[in-house]
Design an enzyme around this catalytic site. Structure first.
Site, PDB file in Angstrom:
ATOM      1  N   ASN A 187      -3.794  11.936 -13.718  1.00 51.67           N
ATOM      2  CA  ASN A 187      -2.452  12.459 -13.976  1.00 51.67           C
ATOM      3  C   ASN A 187      -2.612  13.830 -14.631  1.00 51.67           C
ATOM      4  O   ASN A 187      -2.924  13.913 -15.815  1.00 51.67           O
ATOM      5  CB  ASN A 187      -1.691  11.506 -14.910  1.00 51.67           C
ATOM      6  CG  ASN A 187      -0.350  12.083 -15.320  1.00 51.67           C
ATOM      7  OD1 ASN A 187       0.165  13.011 -14.685  1.00 51.67           O
ATOM      8  ND2 ASN A 187       0.228  11.538 -16.384  1.00 51.67           N
ATOM      9  N   TRP A 188      -2.414  14.864 -13.833  1.00 46.98           N
ATOM     10  CA  TRP A 188      -2.606  16.227 -14.372  1.00 46.98           C
ATOM     11  C   TRP A 188      -1.449  16.652 -15.271  1.00 46.98           C
ATOM     12  O   TRP A 188      -1.535  17.687 -15.934  1.00 46.98           O
ATOM     13  CB  TRP A 188      -2.737  17.230 -13.222  1.00 46.98           C
ATOM     14  CG  TRP A 188      -4.060  17.162 -12.515  1.00 46.98           C
ATOM     15  CD1 TRP A 188      -5.077  16.266 -12.733  1.00 46.98           C
ATOM     16  CD2 TRP A 188      -4.520  18.047 -11.476  1.00 46.98           C
ATOM     17  NE1 TRP A 188      -6.131  16.532 -11.896  1.00 46.98           N
ATOM     18  CE2 TRP A 188      -5.817  17.622 -11.106  1.00 46.98           C
ATOM     19  CE3 TRP A 188      -3.971  19.139 -10.817  1.00 46.98           C
ATOM     20  CZ2 TRP A 188      -6.570  18.259 -10.123  1.00 46.98           C
ATOM     21  CZ3 TRP A 188      -4.719  19.770  -9.823  1.00 46.98           C
ATOM     22  CH2 TRP A 188      -5.996  19.336  -9.495  1.00 46.98           C
ATOM     23  N   LYS A 189      -0.366  15.899 -15.266  1.00 42.23           N
ATOM     24  CA  LYS A 189       0.847  16.306 -16.010  1.00 42.23           C
ATOM     25  C   LYS A 189       1.221  17.733 -15.602  1.00 42.23           C
ATOM     26  O   LYS A 189       0.974  18.125 -14.476  1.00 42.23           O
ATOM     27  CB  LYS A 189       0.642  16.186 -17.515  1.00 42.23           C
ATOM     28  CG  LYS A 189       0.008  14.875 -17.929  1.00 42.23           C
ATOM     29  CD  LYS A 189       0.077  14.668 -19.401  1.00 42.23           C
ATOM     30  CE  LYS A 189      -0.815  13.512 -19.799  1.00 42.23           C
ATOM     31  NZ  LYS A 189      -0.437  12.926 -21.071  1.00 42.23           N
ATOM     32  N   GLY A 242      -5.382  11.198 -18.056  1.00 36.41           N
ATOM     33  CA  GLY A 242      -4.688  12.466 -18.250  1.00 36.41           C
ATOM     34  C   GLY A 242      -5.671  13.588 -18.549  1.00 36.41           C
ATOM     35  O   GLY A 242      -6.266  14.189 -17.654  1.00 36.41           O
ATOM     36  N   GLY A 243      -5.867  13.875 -19.831  1.00 32.11           N
ATOM     37  CA  GLY A 243      -6.680  15.015 -20.263  1.00 32.11           C
ATOM     38  C   GLY A 243      -8.033  15.115 -19.565  1.00 32.11           C
ATOM     39  O   GLY A 243      -8.427  16.199 -19.103  1.00 32.11           O
ATOM     40  N   GLU A 259      -0.211   1.788 -20.635  1.00 32.95           N
ATOM     41  CA  GLU A 259      -0.580   2.977 -21.406  1.00 32.95           C
ATOM     42  C   GLU A 259       0.061   2.909 -22.787  1.00 32.95           C
ATOM     43  O   GLU A 259       1.238   3.244 -22.951  1.00 32.95           O
ATOM     44  CB  GLU A 259      -0.065   4.233 -20.700  1.00 32.95           C
ATOM     45  CG  GLU A 259      -0.630   4.437 -19.318  1.00 32.95           C
ATOM     46  CD  GLU A 259      -0.611   5.904 -18.925  1.00 32.95           C
ATOM     47  OE1 GLU A 259      -1.684   6.441 -18.679  1.00 32.95           O
ATOM     48  OE2 GLU A 259       0.469   6.517 -18.920  1.00 32.95           O
ATOM     49  N   GLU A 296       6.036   9.785 -21.158  1.00 31.00           N
ATOM     50  CA  GLU A 296       6.618  11.114 -21.421  1.00 31.00           C
ATOM     51  C   GLU A 296       7.982  11.230 -20.750  1.00 31.00           C
ATOM     52  O   GLU A 296       8.906  11.835 -21.307  1.00 31.00           O
ATOM     53  CB  GLU A 296       5.650  12.207 -20.940  1.00 31.00           C
ATOM     54  CG  GLU A 296       4.455  12.308 -21.881  1.00 31.00           C
ATOM     55  CD  GLU A 296       3.169  12.771 -21.228  1.00 31.00           C
ATOM     56  OE1 GLU A 296       3.203  13.303 -20.103  1.00 31.00           O
ATOM     57  OE2 GLU A 296       2.110  12.584 -21.853  1.00 31.00           O
ATOM     58  N   SER A 327      -6.330   8.190 -23.374  1.00 24.68           N
ATOM     59  CA  SER A 327      -7.566   8.806 -23.853  1.00 24.68           C
ATOM     60  C   SER A 327      -8.828   8.209 -23.215  1.00 24.68           C
ATOM     61  O   SER A 327      -9.870   8.093 -23.865  1.00 24.68           O
ATOM     62  CB  SER A 327      -7.636   8.765 -25.378  1.00 24.68           C
ATOM     63  OG  SER A 327      -6.549   9.489 -25.937  1.00 24.68           O
ATOM     64  N   GLY A 335      -3.146  11.041 -24.988  1.00 26.36           N
ATOM     65  CA  GLY A 335      -3.388  12.413 -25.428  1.00 26.36           C
ATOM     66  C   GLY A 335      -3.741  12.538 -26.897  1.00 26.36           C
ATOM     67  O   GLY A 335      -3.736  13.628 -27.457  1.00 26.36           O
ATOM     68  N   HIS A 343       6.382   6.981 -16.642  1.00 28.99           N
ATOM     69  CA  HIS A 343       5.401   7.458 -17.633  1.00 28.99           C
ATOM     70  C   HIS A 343       6.105   7.599 -18.985  1.00 28.99           C
ATOM     71  O   HIS A 343       7.279   7.976 -19.048  1.00 28.99           O
ATOM     72  CB  HIS A 343       4.821   8.811 -17.182  1.00 28.99           C
ATOM     73  CG  HIS A 343       3.633   9.224 -17.991  1.00 28.99           C
ATOM     74  ND1 HIS A 343       3.760   9.784 -19.240  1.00 28.99           N
ATOM     75  CD2 HIS A 343       2.302   9.132 -17.755  1.00 28.99           C
ATOM     76  CE1 HIS A 343       2.553  10.029 -19.725  1.00 28.99           C
ATOM     77  NE2 HIS A 343       1.649   9.644 -18.840  1.00 28.99           N
TER      78      HIS A 343
END
Ligand code: PEP
Length: 253
Positions: A10-12, A233-234, A167, A97, A212, A173, A95
């Site tokens: 997930n590159w966001k 993600g990151g 998640e 976010e 993470s 993150g 998600h």
């Protein structure tokens, strides 16, 4: 029950054309264990170039959202038909976010799951508790309340075509990861919750862990009995790290 291992990036709202190029080149050249699937979910503008660059048979394209309507006057939104034209196969929905920043409720998320399924795409349905909910022992109630609207709207059969991503919001993150034991216990709860309705569907649902995940913790997390891979993600923005996660993942569940 043998399930695939799925690794979804997930590159966001990150990345650029250079990352599309480098990531696709490296992933195309990768030896990926049988029974492992890799999904990359960039922002909408990069779907097209990523779609053109993917050649690896175990590599798929995902979107980070889709609108619940088929088409119409919804400025700024993207429909499932548009995604399909770009060879998208998966759509991340719910998600944390989007739930927190864009006020997406579990009811809206269930509508989106319906639209995505009707389009023949696979939803990656994200659920997870906040830190305060975890500390106050509300985790299971929260997860059940996020799953129930999908069960109410679509029935358990829908979960034959849904990937669930657990998640914990406090781990996204932040560098804080649920321990493998904690993640496994929560995944076990999710599977048991669905099994109350239909055991055989529950046994087949892919359950991904997100929060993470990195190259140092991925294998221990993915080795847990009810963890079928990760939503990343990151670490999915760092080509070397993401490549390590994908190349060392084993499809042995
Ligand atoms: C995510 O955004 O889905 C996620 C899990 O992020 P990170 O890996 O950076 O915690």
């Amino acid at each position: 029950m043998k399930r695939k291992t799925i690794i979804a990036a997930n590159w966001k709202m990150n990345g650029n054309l250079a990352l599309v190029k480098e990531m696709s080149q490296q992933l195309n050249a990768l030896q990926i264990s049988d029974n492992v699937e890799v999904i990359v979910c960039p922002s909408f503008p990069y779907l097209s170039s990523l779609s053109d660059s993917i050649t690896h048979g175990q590599l798929y394209l995902g979107a980070q959202n889709a609108n619940e309507h088929d088409k119409g006057a919804y400025t700024g939104e993207v429909s499932t038909d548009m995604l399909k034209e770009l060879s998208v196969k998966y759509v991340v929905l719910g998600h944390s976010e989007r739930r927190a920043l864009y006020k997406e409720t579990s009811t809206l998320v269930a509508h989106k799951v319906k639209t995505v399924l009707e389009a023949g795409l696979t939803p990656i349905l994200c659920i997870g508790e906040s830190e305060i909910e975890r500390v106050s022992e509300q985790t299971e109630t929260v997860l059940a309340s996020q799953l129930q609207p999908v069960l109410d709207e679509l029935g358990i059969e829908a979960f034959e075509k849904i990937i669930v991503a657990y998640e914990p919001v406090w781990a996204i993150g932040t560098g804080k990861t649920a321990s493998p034991e904690m993640a496994q216990a929560t995944h076990h709860f999710i599977r048991a919750f669905l099994a109350q309705v239909n055991e055989s569907v529950a046994a087949k649902v892919p359950l991904l862990y997100g929060g993470s995940v990195n190259a140092s913790n991925s294998n221990e997390l993915f080795a847990q009995a009810d963890i079928d891979g990760g939503l990343i993600g990151g670490a999915s923005l760092k080509v070397d790290e993401f490549i390590t996660i994908c190349s060392t993942a084993k499809g042995l569940n």
